[in-house]
Structure formats: structure tokens, C-alpha cells
Design a protein around this motif. Structure first.
Motif, PDB file in Angstrom:
ATOM      1  N   VAL A   1      -4.615  -4.340  -8.110  1.00 11.35           N
ATOM      2  CA  VAL A   1      -5.636  -3.808  -7.208  1.00 11.35           C
ATOM      3  C   VAL A   1      -5.038  -2.723  -6.318  1.00 11.35           C
ATOM      4  CG1 VAL A   1      -7.137  -4.372  -5.259  1.00 11.35           C
ATOM      5  CG2 VAL A   1      -7.049  -5.889  -7.257  1.00 11.35           C
ATOM      6  N   SER A   2      -3.821  -2.951  -5.822  1.00 10.50           N
ATOM      7  CA  SER A   2      -3.161  -1.953  -4.989  1.00 10.50           C
ATOM      8  C   SER A   2      -2.928  -0.657  -5.767  1.00 10.50           C
ATOM      9  CB  SER A   2      -1.821  -2.510  -4.484  1.00 10.50           C
ATOM     10  OG  SER A   2      -1.112  -1.552  -3.746  1.00 10.50           O
ATOM     11  N   GLN A   3      -2.543  -0.768  -7.026  1.00 10.50           N
ATOM     12  CA  GLN A   3      -2.326   0.420  -7.861  1.00 10.50           C
ATOM     13  C   GLN A   3      -3.642   1.158  -8.109  1.00 10.50           C
ATOM     14  OE1 GLN A   3      -0.452  -1.610 -11.122  1.00 10.50           O
ATOM     15  NE2 GLN A   3       1.619  -1.175 -10.395  1.00 10.50           N
TER      16      GLN A   3
ATOM     17  N   GLN B   1       2.634   3.360  -5.512  1.00  6.85           N
ATOM     18  CA  GLN B   1       1.391   3.774  -4.859  1.00  6.85           C
ATOM     19  C   GLN B   1       1.526   5.187  -4.275  1.00  6.85           C
ATOM     20  OE1 GLN B   1       2.831   0.857  -4.698  1.00  6.85           O
ATOM     21  NE2 GLN B   1       1.288  -0.687  -5.196  1.00  6.85           N
TER      22      GLN B   1
ATOM     23  N   PHE C   1     -13.311  -2.180  -9.062  1.00  9.83           N
ATOM     24  CA  PHE C   1     -12.666  -1.318 -10.052  1.00  9.83           C
ATOM     25  C   PHE C   1     -13.001  -1.765 -11.475  1.00  9.83           C
ATOM     26  CE2 PHE C   1      -9.847  -1.040  -6.295  1.00  9.83           C
ATOM     27  CZ  PHE C   1      -9.954   0.325  -6.060  1.00  9.83           C
TER      28      PHE C   1
ATOM     29  N   ALA D   1     -12.763  -6.220  -6.807  1.00 10.65           N
ATOM     30  CA  ALA D   1     -12.384  -5.181  -5.842  1.00 10.65           C
ATOM     31  C   ALA D   1     -13.149  -3.879  -6.069  1.00 10.65           C
ATOM     32  CB  ALA D   1     -10.886  -4.930  -5.925  1.00 10.65           C
TER      33      ALA D   1
ATOM     34  N   GLN E   1      -2.812  -8.792  -7.033  1.00  7.93           N
ATOM     35  CA  GLN E   1      -2.642  -7.952  -5.849  1.00  7.93           C
ATOM     36  C   GLN E   1      -2.010  -6.614  -6.209  1.00  7.93           C
ATOM     37  OE1 GLN E   1      -0.951  -9.804  -2.246  1.00  7.93           O
ATOM     38  NE2 GLN E   1      -1.184 -11.784  -3.263  1.00  7.93           N
TER      39      GLN E   1
ATOM     40  N   GLU F   1      -6.287   1.106  -6.149  1.00 11.14           N
ATOM     41  CA  GLU F   1      -6.687   1.725  -4.874  1.00 11.14           C
ATOM     42  C   GLU F   1      -5.941   3.042  -4.651  1.00 11.14           C
ATOM     43  OE1 GLU F   1      -7.858  -2.291  -2.299  1.00 11.14           O
ATOM     44  OE2 GLU F   1      -5.829  -1.452  -2.183  1.00 11.14           O
ATOM     45  N   ALA F   2      -4.697   3.120  -5.141  1.00 11.60           N
ATOM     46  CA  ALA F   2      -3.906   4.340  -4.970  1.00 11.60           C
ATOM     47  C   ALA F   2      -4.346   5.450  -5.912  1.00 11.60           C
ATOM     48  CB  ALA F   2      -2.428   4.036  -5.184  1.00 11.60           C
TER      49      ALA F   2
ATOM     50  N   THR G   1       0.821  -1.213   0.000  1.00 14.14           N
ATOM     51  CA  THR G   1       0.000   0.000   0.000  1.00 14.14           C
ATOM     52  C   THR G   1       0.853   1.261   0.000  1.00 14.14           C
ATOM     53  OG1 THR G   1      -1.755  -1.154   1.197  1.00 14.14           O
ATOM     54  CG2 THR G   1      -1.809   1.254   1.247  1.00 14.14           C
TER      55      THR G   1
ATOM     56  N   ARG H   1      -0.649   8.545  -5.649  1.00 12.63           N
ATOM     57  CA  ARG H   1      -1.462   9.429  -4.804  1.00 12.63           C
ATOM     58  C   ARG H   1      -0.992  10.874  -4.903  1.00 12.63           C
ATOM     59  NH1 ARG H   1      -1.322   4.718  -1.320  1.00 12.63           N
ATOM     60  NH2 ARG H   1       0.519   5.511  -0.230  1.00 12.63           N
TER      61      ARG H   1
END
Length: 330
Positions: A158-160, A100, A190, A188, A155, A162-163, A95, A104
Motif C-alpha cells: 500500500v505504501s508503494q 517510496q 488501489f 486502500a 503495509q 501511495e508513492a 512513507t 515519486r
């Protein structure tokens, strides 16, 4: 009918006439600019084999973003150089990983810039391969395992997302990677994040400078068991078709310069947006020759870009993006 009734030179007589009948154009909206972000502060380290391309720490990223935005470049391709590496490439899906964090920051400072997140493990693994490695003692060789690698790539994607990444761009060349990532993104929440697939990615000698930039050279062996043989064209069409069926939103050919025949073939066969990746050695060769005074850099670069567009590319990932944007303004 032929000469003297037909005279093709009639439409070449002046710059205005040539502009009127020009079939192919390059605009700043066609360009995606790669950026390499890293840890630390005050880091702006030029990559020795790629003049004008830098490793940037997050505190200096704002200035780079302002320049990109001022030039009218709308999209960047984000690569991360992590602080530590391990066998799983866990920094890729952390995260607080460097990609990430950078994503942001970009969405906060320049939210209109489209962030394309490169989704791979090679620069995050201590072995430099794009997936999970298993050493087979009976055969005395290391294999990159396909399906376990997909789990880590999902993973990461999805982490990217979410960022705040706008587009996920998987470059790993595992079988089924588009399907796995599409399913993972959808689950997730997206489902509206598109996938820009590195559909046709060759085991190419044109990646050398990039591997210095991303610190991603494999520590043993090579990537020929998952990246494509440069001799194969029909296989490229099969790879692209598989990605279309699995849910890709963009297709890509990488490298671009030596594979324009495949850009054309993909353009003729598929109607998805098509991306050409003008890779690191294609950039470095031109820069090196220009520094020696052997070529007109601007003329050479623009001719290459026109070639990619004429072959059928809709978008071009290129380290020349800032130069091109400035030339187009002039």
C-alpha cells in the motif's frame, strides 16, 4: 513425404528469408530493467559481482532515467537499499523509505516509465529473511511466521502504491501473499494496481550476486522453508494456480535459465502475462566469460532472450536490458 521433396534448408538461404519466417522475436517492450537505489549523494557504486550494475543515490537517478527512456525501455523493477534495518523491516513500508522516495522521483521526472515495485522485506530486515522471525527456544531454531508477515507485506504494498508505483511485485513466497495484498490494495483504493506475482520462485544458487547488490543475505539459516525446492515442478504449478485464484495479474518464474521447462508449462496452463526473471548469476556468468574473451556476449545474451520468449515468456526482467535495447537499435 520426406527428402528430397521436403528440404527444410530452403527457408534458411538468406538473412531476408530467415527474417521472414522467424517465429520468435525480442523487442525493447519485452524488457524490464532492475535498478538499485540507495541513500546518500553522489553515489554510483558498481556492484563488484555484477559489472555494469550500480547502486545509485537519488540525485544520480535522473541521469539513469534519461538513458533508460532514450533507449525505449518502458519499465523498471525498483529495489531499495535502506539506511537502517530492524527486525520488522519497517523501512520497507515507511512513507519516506528509499523505494517510496525513488518512486515519486521517477513518476515526476519520467512519468511514462512503468515502476514495478519489488515487495519484500529481506533487504530491510536486520536478519535478512522475508518475513517476521520467531525464535523457538524449545526447538532452538528460528521460524519465519507466515500470517504476521502478510500484515507487513500489505503495509509495504500500500505504501508503494501511495508513492506512485504502477505495479506491485511481491517476491516473498509467503502462503496467501497475493490474496492479502490484493485485499489490502483494494481496501486502500488501489483496485486498479496490478500484482506481478513471483509465483514460482526457487531457493536457488543463482541469486548470489543479487544478495550482494541488495544487501539481503540471510544472517542465519536459509530460505528453503518458503522458497521452492529446485527439484519440484508439479509444486510450481500449484503455486501458480494459487496465485491465479487469489488475483494475480502476472505470473513469474525465477530464475529463468534453468527453469524454462516451467515457463513452458505455465504458458500452456495459464493465460495471464508471464514474466521470466533473468537473475543475477545468469547475468554475472555471461559478463565474466565475456570479459575473459571466451564468448560472444551479444550472441549469447540474445540467444538466451529468444529462449525465454520461445519457452512462453511475455516479459523478461534482465540486467542486460540496456545492452539489449542498444543492440536492437543497431
Amino acid at each position: 513425404m520426406g527428402f528430397p521433396i521436403v528440404r527444410n534448408r530452403r527457408l534458411r538461404g538468406s538473412a531476408s528469408l530467415r527474417n521472414m519466417v522467424r517465429e520468435t522475436t525480442v523487442t525493447v517492450h519485452d524488457l524490464i530493467y532492475p535498478i538499485f537505489v540507495t541513500y546518500g549523494t553522489g553515489v554510483k557504486e558498481e556492484i563488484s559481482s555484477m559489472p555494469g550494475v550500480y547502486h545509485l543515490s537519488l540525485d544520480l537517478l535522473e541521469q539513469e532515467l534519461q538513458e533508460i527512456a532514450a533507449l525505449g525501455i518502458q519499465s523498471i523493477l525498483l529495489f531499495g537499499v535502506p539506511e537502517h534495518k530492524d527486525a520488522q523491516g519497517s523501512s520497507a513500508f515507511d512513507t519516506n523509505g528509499i523505494v517510496q522516495q525513488a518512486t515519486r522521483l521517477i513518476k515526476k521526472q519520467q512519468p511514462q516509465i512503468v515502476v514495478v515495485a519489488d515487495t519484500c522485506l529481506c533487504q530491510f530486515t536486520d536478519h535478512g529473511h522475508c518475513g517476521v522471525v520467531h525464535f523457538d527456544e524449545s526447538k532452538q531454531r528460528a521460524d519465519v511466521l507466515n500470517d504476521p508477515s502478510l500484515e507487513l507485506l500489505v503495509q509495504t504494498a500500500v505504501s508503494q502504491a501511495e508513492a506512485g508505483a504502477d505495479i506491485i511485485a511481491p517476491s516473498n513466497m509467503m502462503d496467501g501473499f497475493v490474496y492479502a495484498i490484493r485485499q489490502g490494495l483494494d481496501e486502500a483504493g488501489f483496485e486498479n494496481i496490478p500484482i506481478m506475482s513471483y509465483s514460482v520462485k526457487f531457493a536457488s544458487a543463482f541469486y548470489g550476486p543479487f544478495r550482494e547488490a541488495a544487501h539481503s543475505a540471510p544472517q542465519f539459516g536459509d530460505r528453503k522453508t518458503y522458497q521452492m525446492d529446485p527439484a519440484n515442478g508439479r509444486e510450481a504449478l500449484r503455486e501458480a494456480e494459487a496465485d491465479v485464484v487469489e488475483g494475480a495479474d502476472f505470473l513469474m518464474v525465477k530464475p529463468a535459465l534453468a527453469y524454462m521447462d516451467l515457463i513452458r508449462q505455465l504458458r500452456d496452463q495459464f493465460d495471464l502475462p508471464l514474466v521470466a526473471y533473468n537473475v543475477s548469476a545468469e547475468y554475472s556468468m555471461v559478463k565474466a566469460a565475456a570479459l575473459q574473451g571466451w564468448i560472444d556476449e551479444r550472441a549469447i545474451v540474445m540467444e538466451m532472450m529468444i529462449g525465454f520468449k520461445r519457452a512462453g515468456a511475455d516479459l523478461i526482467i534482465t540486467y542486460f536490458a540496456k545492452d539489449i535495447a542498444q543492440w536492437l537499435r543497431e
